[in-house]
Design an enzyme around this catalytic site. Structure first.
Site, short mmCIF file in Angstrom:
data_model
loop_
_atom_site.label_atom_id
_atom_site.label_comp_id
_atom_site.label_asym_id
_atom_site.label_seq_id
_atom_site.Cartn_x
_atom_site.Cartn_y
_atom_site.Cartn_z
N GLY A 1 0.99 -1.21 -0.25
CA GLY A 1 0.46 -0.19 -0.05
C GLY A 1 0.67 1.34 0.00
CD GLN A 2 -0.13 7.21 0.49
OE1 GLN A 2 -1.60 6.79 0.80
NE2 GLN A 2 0.24 8.89 0.50
CG ASP B 1 -0.18 -5.97 -0.01
OD1 ASP B 1 -0.05 -5.26 0.88
OD2 ASP B 1 -0.82 -6.52 -0.44
CB ILE B 2 -4.12 -9.92 0.44
CG1 ILE B 2 -5.18 -10.77 -0.27
CG2 ILE B 2 -4.67 -8.43 -0.44
CD1 ILE B 2 -6.35 -10.56 0.73
NE ARG B 3 -3.53 -5.05 -3.10
CZ ARG B 3 -2.98 -3.71 -3.13
NH1 ARG B 3 -3.08 -2.68 -4.03
NH2 ARG B 3 -2.30 -3.64 -2.03
CE1 TYR C 1 -9.07 4.07 7.38
CE2 TYR C 1 -9.59 6.39 7.67
CZ TYR C 1 -8.69 5.08 7.97
OH TYR C 1 -7.42 5.53 7.56
#
Ligand code: AKB
Length: 314
Positions: free
Chosen positions: A12-13, A35-37, A143
């Site tokens: 992520g960022q 990560d999942i990706r 969130y």
């Protein structure tokens, strides 16, 4: 003692830059990106990478078993805008992901855990200016609710089980290396890309919407400084207020015009992110972080704008 550090949500960022910074501070092999990706080339080739879904406790347990981490950073989350599109998934990922990690950290005697909270944990009845560390918190996004609940869980695990959990309430984070992922503060990144590409940008937040922001370099440094601070200096076990700079889209556009004089800012109407931004603080009082672990931001608006534009140009 040698460290083994898991970064969950490494693509992520924040994760992209945190993994690189931690690999510089320790060694490439000490920092396991998860990560999942699939990760980008740099992260995958510099050190270990594992595919991990933080909601899959069995896989997560195998990773704890394999690496026996001394530190864990949990960054996998759904942010404010995407969270409103899928509230149940946001709650599930943000809450159960955290509980899975806290439980495994306890079971495997992980020395330190880092989990990010956000200014989204505040709400419409929190003071808007110089929002204090302790005040009314009534978040009205999923969130924000998950961040406030997560803060309470972090403090609970610290008080009840003596787990060394540390946390920061991030403002909007501005960076050029990796794309942001579905936040309300993302306009402050898109504006730089469009200023360079098109010379104009249509902001989804109104001209006078002031929000707390921070340059990523400061955020990464502050995060590692908090994790490196002696445990007895960490007085806040929920999450620390953390501030960089506050500005409106208008003020940011004026700063960009010092570099791109013809830059034009327009405003789009009726974006659901406006209501989210309106429920958040305008500025944050981070004196507790400054006192406890000597936090001090390094980037003001001018320095951040110059750095963003020069890096994006490259
Ligand atoms: C968001 O806009 O959702 C995030 C945040 C402030 O936590 N950038």
């Amino acid at each position: 003692m040698s460290e083994k550090i898991l970064v969950l949500g490494s693509n992520g960022q924040i994760g992209t830059e945190l993994v690189t910074a931690l690999r510089k501070a320790y060694t490439n092999d000490d920092v396991v990106a998860c990560d999942i990706r699939r990760p980008d080339y740099e992260i995958k080739n510099a050190g270990p990478f594992e595919f991990v879904n933080v909601l899959d406790k069995e896989i997560l347990k195998e990773i704890f078993l394999k690496y026996k981490p001394t530190q864990v950073y949990l960054l996998a989350a759904l942010l404010s805008a995407t969270g409103e599109q899928n509230p149940k998934l946001a709650w599930d990922l943000n809450m159960n992901g955290l509980l899975n990690v806290l439980d495994l950290a306890l079971a495997f005697k992980t020395a330190k855990v880092y989990w990010p909270s956000s200014i989204a944990a505040f709400g419409p009845n929190s003071p808007k200016d110089q929002t204090p560390q302790f005040c009314t918190m009534d978040p009205n996004t999923v969130y924000g609710i998950s961040k406030l609940a997560g803060e309470r869980w972090c403090e609970y695990y610290y008080q009840k089980y003596n787990l060394d959990v540390r946390s920061i309430r991030y403002p909007g984070l501005i960076s050029w290396k990796a794309a942001p992922g579905g936040g309300t503060t993302d306009y402050a990144i898109h504006i730089f890309h469009d200023a360079l590409k098109k010379g104009s940008y249509a902001s989804f937040l109104s001209a006078e919407t002031e929000l707390p922001m921070m340059y990523m370099e400061d955020a990464i440094r502050g995060t590692i400084e908090l994790m490196d601070a002696p445990a007895d200096q960490i007085q806040i076990r929920s999450s620390y207020n953390f501030a960089g700079v506050s500005f409106t889209p208008d003020v940011l556009a004026a700063e960009i015009r010092k570099h791109i004089p013809q830059f034009k800012l327009t405003y789009s109407e009726h974006d659901p992110r406006q209501a989210i931004a309106d429920s958040w603080p305008r500025s944050i009082d981070d004196s507790q972080a400054r006192t406890d672990w000597n936090w001090k931001p390094g980037f003001d608006l001018a320095k951040m704008t110059e750095d963003m534009l020069s890096n994006l140009k490259k």
